[in-house]
Design a protein around this motif. Sequence first.
Motif, PDB file in Angstrom:
ATOM      1  N   ALA A 128       1.209   1.656   1.024  1.00  0.00           N
ATOM      2  CA  ALA A 128       0.246   0.684   1.571  1.00  0.00           C
ATOM      3  C   ALA A 128       0.961  -0.577   2.055  1.00  0.00           C
ATOM      4  N   MET A 129       1.959  -1.044   1.288  1.00  0.00           N
ATOM      5  CA  MET A 129       2.683  -2.252   1.673  1.00  0.00           C
ATOM      6  C   MET A 129       3.568  -2.000   2.887  1.00  0.00           C
ATOM      7  N   ALA A 130       4.045  -0.761   3.037  1.00  0.00           N
ATOM      8  CA  ALA A 130       4.869  -0.447   4.206  1.00  0.00           C
ATOM      9  C   ALA A 130       4.037  -0.487   5.486  1.00  0.00           C
ATOM     10  N   SER A 131       2.802  -0.011   5.411  1.00  0.00           N
ATOM     11  CA  SER A 131       1.950   0.014   6.607  1.00  0.00           C
ATOM     12  C   SER A 131       1.227  -1.315   6.815  1.00  0.00           C
ATOM     13  N   LYS A 132       0.738  -1.882   5.707  1.00  0.00           N
ATOM     14  CA  LYS A 132      -0.049  -3.130   5.735  1.00  0.00           C
ATOM     15  C   LYS A 132      -1.272  -3.030   6.640  1.00  0.00           C
ATOM     16  N   LEU A 133      -1.724  -1.803   6.860  1.00  0.00           N
ATOM     17  CA  LEU A 133      -2.948  -1.611   7.639  1.00  0.00           C
ATOM     18  C   LEU A 133      -4.143  -1.765   6.716  1.00  0.00           C
ATOM     19  N   PRO A 134      -5.140  -2.549   7.115  1.00  0.00           N
ATOM     20  CA  PRO A 134      -6.294  -2.785   6.240  1.00  0.00           C
ATOM     21  C   PRO A 134      -6.931  -1.513   5.691  1.00  0.00           C
ATOM     22  N   PRO A 135      -7.158  -0.447   6.488  1.00  0.00           N
ATOM     23  CA  PRO A 135      -7.772   0.758   5.912  1.00  0.00           C
ATOM     24  C   PRO A 135      -6.926   1.355   4.795  1.00  0.00           C
ATOM     25  N   VAL A 136      -5.606   1.354   4.959  1.00  0.00           N
ATOM     26  CA  VAL A 136      -4.719   1.904   3.930  1.00  0.00           C
ATOM     27  C   VAL A 136      -4.755   1.035   2.679  1.00  0.00           C
ATOM     28  N   LEU A 137      -4.738  -0.277   2.859  1.00  0.00           N
ATOM     29  CA  LEU A 137      -4.779  -1.194   1.715  1.00  0.00           C
ATOM     30  C   LEU A 137      -6.103  -1.070   0.961  1.00  0.00           C
ATOM     31  N   ARG A 138      -7.205  -0.922   1.674  1.00  0.00           N
ATOM     32  CA  ARG A 138      -8.502  -0.804   1.011  1.00  0.00           C
ATOM     33  C   ARG A 138      -8.606   0.539   0.272  1.00  0.00           C
ATOM     34  N   THR A 139      -8.066   1.592   0.847  1.00  0.00           N
ATOM     35  CA  THR A 139      -8.059   2.883   0.166  1.00  0.00           C
ATOM     36  C   THR A 139      -7.262   2.797  -1.133  1.00  0.00           C
ATOM     37  N   TYR A 140      -6.150   2.071  -1.097  1.00  0.00           N
ATOM     38  CA  TYR A 140      -5.348   1.885  -2.313  1.00  0.00           C
ATOM     39  C   TYR A 140      -6.165   1.196  -3.400  1.00  0.00           C
ATOM     40  N   LEU A 141      -6.851   0.117  -3.034  1.00  0.00           N
ATOM     41  CA  LEU A 141      -7.654  -0.607  -4.030  1.00  0.00           C
ATOM     42  C   LEU A 141      -8.790   0.252  -4.558  1.00  0.00           C
ATOM     43  N   ASP A 142      -9.445   1.004  -3.689  1.00  0.00           N
ATOM     44  CA  ASP A 142     -10.554   1.854  -4.126  1.00  0.00           C
ATOM     45  C   ASP A 142     -10.088   2.912  -5.119  1.00  0.00           C
ATOM     46  N   LYS A 143      -8.899   3.455  -4.902  1.00  0.00           N
ATOM     47  CA  LYS A 143      -8.436   4.568  -5.729  1.00  0.00           C
ATOM     48  C   LYS A 143      -7.699   4.105  -6.982  1.00  0.00           C
ATOM     49  N   TYR A 144      -6.919   3.024  -6.862  1.00  0.00           N
ATOM     50  CA  TYR A 144      -6.065   2.624  -7.986  1.00  0.00           C
ATOM     51  C   TYR A 144      -6.370   1.232  -8.524  1.00  0.00           C
ATOM     52  N   GLY A 145      -7.330   0.544  -7.917  1.00  0.00           N
ATOM     53  CA  GLY A 145      -7.572  -0.842  -8.299  1.00  0.00           C
ATOM     54  C   GLY A 145      -7.962  -1.038  -9.751  1.00  0.00           C
ATOM     55  N   SER A 146      -8.619  -0.053 -10.374  1.00  0.00           N
ATOM     56  CA  SER A 146      -9.108  -0.220 -11.755  1.00  0.00           C
ATOM     57  C   SER A 146      -7.984  -0.259 -12.779  1.00  0.00           C
ATOM     58  N   TYR A 147      -6.832   0.349 -12.475  1.00  0.00           N
ATOM     59  CA  TYR A 147      -5.743   0.352 -13.447  1.00  0.00           C
ATOM     60  C   TYR A 147      -4.393  -0.039 -12.841  1.00  0.00           C
ATOM     61  N   ALA A 148      -4.370  -0.436 -11.572  1.00  0.00           N
ATOM     62  CA  ALA A 148      -3.121  -0.878 -10.956  1.00  0.00           C
ATOM     63  C   ALA A 148      -2.648  -2.170 -11.602  1.00  0.00           C
ATOM     64  N   PRO A 149      -1.325  -2.440 -11.604  1.00  0.00           N
ATOM     65  CA  PRO A 149      -0.821  -3.705 -12.142  1.00  0.00           C
ATOM     66  C   PRO A 149      -1.461  -4.892 -11.435  1.00  0.00           C
ATOM     67  N   GLU A 150      -1.702  -5.938 -12.194  1.00  0.00           N
ATOM     68  CA  GLU A 150      -2.367  -7.119 -11.630  1.00  0.00           C
ATOM     69  C   GLU A 150      -1.587  -7.687 -10.447  1.00  0.00           C
ATOM     70  N   GLU A 151      -0.251  -7.641 -10.529  1.00  0.00           N
ATOM     71  CA  GLU A 151       0.577  -8.162  -9.432  1.00  0.00           C
ATOM     72  C   GLU A 151       0.308  -7.392  -8.147  1.00  0.00           C
ATOM     73  N   HIS A 152       0.206  -6.054  -8.267  1.00  0.00           N
ATOM     74  CA  HIS A 152      -0.066  -5.237  -7.084  1.00  0.00           C
ATOM     75  C   HIS A 152      -1.440  -5.552  -6.509  1.00  0.00           C
ATOM     76  N   ARG A 153      -2.435  -5.648  -7.360  1.00  0.00           N
ATOM     77  CA  ARG A 153      -3.790  -5.937  -6.891  1.00  0.00           C
ATOM     78  C   ARG A 153      -3.847  -7.292  -6.202  1.00  0.00           C
ATOM     79  N   THR A 154      -3.190  -8.274  -6.797  1.00  0.00           N
ATOM     80  CA  THR A 154      -3.228  -9.636  -6.248  1.00  0.00           C
ATOM     81  C   THR A 154      -2.613  -9.673  -4.850  1.00  0.00           C
ATOM     82  N   ILE A 155      -1.476  -9.004  -4.689  1.00  0.00           N
ATOM     83  CA  ILE A 155      -0.792  -9.009  -3.388  1.00  0.00           C
ATOM     84  C   ILE A 155      -1.646  -8.320  -2.327  1.00  0.00           C
ATOM     85  N   VAL A 156      -2.182  -7.147  -2.676  1.00  0.00           N
ATOM     86  CA  VAL A 156      -2.993  -6.395  -1.713  1.00  0.00           C
ATOM     87  C   VAL A 156      -4.261  -7.170  -1.359  1.00  0.00           C
TER      88      VAL A 156
END
Length: 373
Positions: A123-151
Amino acid sequence: MSLIVCPECGHQVSNRARTCPGCGVDIAGNIIECPQCGRVRFIDEPQCPYCESASVPVSNTSESIQENAHDGSSKEAPSPKKSFRISKTTVFSLVVAVLFVSASIFGYFYLRSQNEEEAYNSAMASKLPPVLRTYLDKYGSYAPEEHRTIVEKILADYDSMNDAWQKAIAQPTKSSLESFIYKYPKSTYVTEAKVIIDSLDWHEATKANTLQSYKKYIDNHSSGIYIDEARAVYHQLDSETIPPADSLMAVTVLTNYFQALSVQDAEQLKPLFTNRIVSFLHKPNSTLADVVAYMKRLHAPKDILSVTMTPLEDWVITKEIVDEKPLYSVSFTVDHKISRTNLTKQSFHTYNVDSKVNHKGKITELNMQRIQQ
């Protein structure tokens, strides 16, 4: 002493042993012989596991039971209740099960963490909004806080940029689009903003339709959409338009030429002509020497007191481009007044003059034709 079969693990064991050496279960005082089938079982079991006959009350001690077992008597005496023990096999099985479950849980969370890390990097390599939002939808509940904050910050910045773009193009002006480009230089909308600015500047250039307006467009948009058309129109107008300074330059050099003729100043003539004169008084490939010779002929007759040649300021100036440089054609009339002692001779003439002056202010051609009086 006799050998019996352990009712727990099936190994042979002495009937006098305290515990089974195979599984560790208590033997002494904890077993009884079934009166129906003669097999050994635990005394606390309600029925024989082999022949399923019901237990009968017993009151004999364990020693009696063991003696009966030794002398072959079928009488059976009661014994104390069997104490509960877990076999080594059972313990081993439980340990293996716990380790398996723990490993499975660890593997699940490890794989989930690995998947999240790969998805984040992608997601960070592409930085495309659809890819970033898909990341949050799928992993946002347990992703590291640092990752969530950056995205989340990237998405917030994108939303802010998108709002600014919508405002900029709602009523597009050059200033609003340039302000957007300055604030969001890496936006995907920058190219579109530059295209709109290019079109706005071209509209202004064609609306003014002047050399200055087209030159401004050419200077600001060297790779613009309309650059070829702008250059063509600019050159067309440039070939037709004579800047006032250039007109003054041409008039001045020709006026100075006739003044130098009038006062016989050869030094003043020298800087007014090119080294090679295309045509002078209809003589091709002339030189400065031809000009000086003509001046001397004007003043040669002995009866001439003075000569005055004055342009009448009826200048007609046109322009052409030669080797990408302007060349000015100047047509006008000049009066030639002669003061002489012999009053019977003609003392006044008028000439049509056709001349050319280059961009450096030097005369390249000059021809005259006398007008019949």
